[in-house]
Design a protein around this motif. Sequence first.
Motif, PDB file in Angstrom:
ATOM      1  N   ARG A   1      34.585 -31.126 -21.129  1.00  0.00           N
ATOM      2  CA  ARG A   1      33.728 -31.967 -20.629  1.00  0.00           C
ATOM      3  C   ARG A   1      33.604 -32.720 -19.309  1.00  0.00           C
ATOM      4  O   ARG A   1      32.398 -33.060 -18.054  1.00  0.00           O
ATOM      5  CB  ARG A   1      33.997 -33.035 -21.797  1.00  0.00           C
ATOM      6  N   ALA A   2      35.728 -32.510 -18.705  1.00  0.00           N
ATOM      7  CA  ALA A   2      35.181 -32.431 -17.099  1.00  0.00           C
ATOM      8  C   ALA A   2      34.580 -31.868 -16.400  1.00  0.00           C
ATOM      9  O   ALA A   2      33.836 -32.032 -15.226  1.00  0.00           O
ATOM     10  CB  ALA A   2      36.623 -32.682 -16.883  1.00  0.00           C
ATOM     11  N   LEU A   3      34.510 -30.294 -16.741  1.00  0.00           N
ATOM     12  CA  LEU A   3      33.696 -29.712 -15.772  1.00  0.00           C
ATOM     13  C   LEU A   3      32.111 -29.817 -15.796  1.00  0.00           C
ATOM     14  O   LEU A   3      31.599 -29.307 -14.933  1.00  0.00           O
ATOM     15  CB  LEU A   3      34.009 -28.206 -16.492  1.00  0.00           C
ATOM     16  N   ILE A   4      31.618 -30.378 -16.352  1.00  0.00           N
ATOM     17  CA  ILE A   4      30.593 -29.862 -16.779  1.00  0.00           C
ATOM     18  C   ILE A   4      30.230 -31.719 -15.787  1.00  0.00           C
ATOM     19  O   ILE A   4      28.818 -31.457 -15.287  1.00  0.00           O
ATOM     20  CB  ILE A   4      30.621 -30.257 -18.111  1.00  0.00           C
ATOM     21  N   ARG A   5      30.935 -32.405 -16.370  1.00  0.00           N
ATOM     22  CA  ARG A   5      30.549 -33.359 -15.186  1.00  0.00           C
ATOM     23  C   ARG A   5      30.586 -33.396 -13.808  1.00  0.00           C
ATOM     24  O   ARG A   5      29.855 -33.785 -12.805  1.00  0.00           O
ATOM     25  CB  ARG A   5      31.448 -34.720 -15.519  1.00  0.00           C
ATOM     26  N   PHE A   6      31.351 -32.141 -13.449  1.00  0.00           N
ATOM     27  CA  PHE A   6      31.538 -32.220 -11.915  1.00  0.00           C
ATOM     28  C   PHE A   6      30.924 -31.649 -11.454  1.00  0.00           C
ATOM     29  O   PHE A   6      29.910 -31.366 -10.155  1.00  0.00           O
ATOM     30  CB  PHE A   6      32.917 -31.124 -12.108  1.00  0.00           C
ATOM     31  N   LEU A   7      30.750 -30.194 -12.238  1.00  0.00           N
ATOM     32  CA  LEU A   7      29.061 -29.334 -11.903  1.00  0.00           C
ATOM     33  C   LEU A   7      28.524 -30.211 -12.161  1.00  0.00           C
ATOM     34  O   LEU A   7      26.984 -29.789 -11.175  1.00  0.00           O
ATOM     35  CB  LEU A   7      28.763 -27.833 -13.118  1.00  0.00           C
ATOM     36  N   VAL A   8      27.780 -30.903 -12.788  1.00  0.00           N
ATOM     37  CA  VAL A   8      26.516 -32.359 -12.696  1.00  0.00           C
ATOM     38  C   VAL A   8      26.817 -32.702 -11.418  1.00  0.00           C
ATOM     39  O   VAL A   8      25.544 -32.824 -10.440  1.00  0.00           O
ATOM     40  CB  VAL A   8      26.448 -33.043 -13.857  1.00  0.00           C
ATOM     41  N   ASP A   9      27.978 -33.550 -10.939  1.00  0.00           N
ATOM     42  CA  ASP A   9      27.946 -34.704  -9.976  1.00  0.00           C
ATOM     43  C   ASP A   9      27.990 -33.425  -8.393  1.00  0.00           C
ATOM     44  O   ASP A   9      27.869 -34.427  -8.002  1.00  0.00           O
ATOM     45  CB  ASP A   9      29.155 -35.180  -9.635  1.00  0.00           C
ATOM     46  N   ALA A  10      28.738 -32.525  -8.593  1.00  0.00           N
ATOM     47  CA  ALA A  10      29.181 -31.867  -7.157  1.00  0.00           C
ATOM     48  C   ALA A  10      27.885 -31.057  -6.905  1.00  0.00           C
ATOM     49  O   ALA A  10      27.794 -30.825  -5.980  1.00  0.00           O
ATOM     50  CB  ALA A  10      30.106 -31.120  -7.592  1.00  0.00           C
ATOM     51  N   PHE A  11      27.455 -30.408  -8.131  1.00  0.00           N
ATOM     52  CA  PHE A  11      26.888 -29.268  -7.638  1.00  0.00           C
ATOM     53  C   PHE A  11      24.792 -29.713  -7.846  1.00  0.00           C
ATOM     54  O   PHE A  11      23.850 -29.270  -7.692  1.00  0.00           O
ATOM     55  CB  PHE A  11      26.154 -27.735  -8.176  1.00  0.00           C
ATOM     56  N   GLY A  12      24.833 -30.049  -9.107  1.00  0.00           N
ATOM     57  CA  GLY A  12      23.185 -31.044  -9.626  1.00  0.00           C
ATOM     58  C   GLY A  12      22.817 -30.155 -10.274  1.00  0.00           C
ATOM     59  O   GLY A  12      22.172 -30.447 -10.874  1.00  0.00           O
TER      60      GLY A  12
END
Length: 140
Positions: A24-35
């Motif tokens: 779940r944290a990785l999903i948030r990161f990939l959405v926030d950091a990369f789009g």
Amino acid sequence: MPENLSETTPAPQVWPTLRARDARALIRFLVDAFGFEETVVHGEGERVEHAQLSWPEGGGIMLGSVKEAEDDRWPLRPGTFGGYVVTDCPDELCARARAAGAEIIAEPADTDYGSREFGVRDPEGNLWSFGTYRGEPRKA
């Protein structure tokens, strides 16, 4: 047309997969950091059985929580993934990733094969390269 397909179902493509300690944290990161766009996430609590993150320019990735089980049919270790993602805006994307706290491992640069690329390590340790190179034309 099969019942699970519609007019908006993407054409067949390659979808790399990875596992994460904290999906779940990785999903948030990939959405926030990369789009990446969160298309679907199946699971309860902190556990993610399956997630699809779509890339706005086409394709995407699938991921889930790591499984510590002998009968795991897809025993991928977290932090061992490496992927290349095509983007038309590598400099802007690098700035977005940096602002989101991504570890930039290679600053944007031009390659000898005509791409502009940069490299990133995500919080799980996976390596990502983003660039303008779309590959060579397919052989006839």
